[in-house]
Design a protein around this motif. Structure first.
Motif, PDB file in Angstrom:
ATOM      1  N   ARG A  23       0.843  -1.211   0.000  1.00 48.58           N
ATOM      2  CA  ARG A  23       0.000   0.000   0.000  1.00 48.58           C
ATOM      3  C   ARG A  23       0.875   1.257   0.000  1.00 48.58           C
ATOM      4  O   ARG A  23       0.600   2.214  -0.716  1.00 48.58           O
ATOM      5  N   ALA A  24       1.922   1.243   0.805  1.00 45.84           N
ATOM      6  CA  ALA A  24       2.795   2.415   0.898  1.00 45.84           C
ATOM      7  C   ALA A  24       3.545   2.656  -0.406  1.00 45.84           C
ATOM      8  O   ALA A  24       3.733   3.805  -0.811  1.00 45.84           O
ATOM      9  N   ALA A  25       3.962   1.588  -1.080  1.00 45.56           N
ATOM     10  CA  ALA A  25       4.700   1.729  -2.348  1.00 45.56           C
ATOM     11  C   ALA A  25       3.840   2.384  -3.411  1.00 45.56           C
ATOM     12  O   ALA A  25       4.363   3.037  -4.318  1.00 45.56           O
ATOM     13  N   ALA A  26       2.542   2.238  -3.305  1.00 45.07           N
ATOM     14  CA  ALA A  26       1.643   2.891  -4.260  1.00 45.07           C
ATOM     15  C   ALA A  26       1.610   4.408  -4.032  1.00 45.07           C
ATOM     16  O   ALA A  26       1.285   5.164  -4.932  1.00 45.07           O
ATOM     17  N   GLU A  27       1.986   4.845  -2.816  1.00 43.68           N
ATOM     18  CA  GLU A  27       1.966   6.267  -2.470  1.00 43.68           C
ATOM     19  C   GLU A  27       3.311   6.958  -2.636  1.00 43.68           C
ATOM     20  O   GLU A  27       3.358   8.160  -2.847  1.00 43.68           O
TER      21      GLU A  27
END
Length: 70
Positions: A23-27
Motif C-alpha cells: 500500500r505504501a509503495a503505491a503512495e
C-alpha cells in the motif's frame, strides 16, 4: 502529502508487513516505522540508487553490519 507509516515494522508478522509495504509503495518510495522512526526504502531501484550514491555517508562496514554480513 505525509509519508505513509507502519505501526511496528520490525515486530509485525511478515504477511502484514507485505500488505503495508504494498500500500505504501503505491503512495511513494518510503515508509516510516512509527515505533523506531526508521525510514524503509520500498523500491529496489531506489535502494540501488542509494547504494551507489557517492554522497551517502556510512555505507562502509556499518552497512554490512546492518545486513548481518561478517
Amino acid at each position: 502529502m505525509a509519508e505513509p507509516t507502519i505501526p511496528d515494522f520490525f515486530n509485525m508478522p511478515p504477511v502484514e508487513v507485505r500488505a503495508w509495504t504494498r500500500r505504501a509503495a503505491a503512495e511513494g518510495p518510503t515508509l516510516i516505522d512509527e515505533a523506531t522512526g526508521a525510514v524503509i526504502v520500498l523500491r529496489h531501484a531506489d535502494v540501488e540508487r542509494l547504494l551507489t550514491d557517492t554522497r551517502m555517508v556510512g555505507l562502509g562496514l556499518s552497512f554490512f553490519d546492518i545486513l548481518g554480513i561478517k
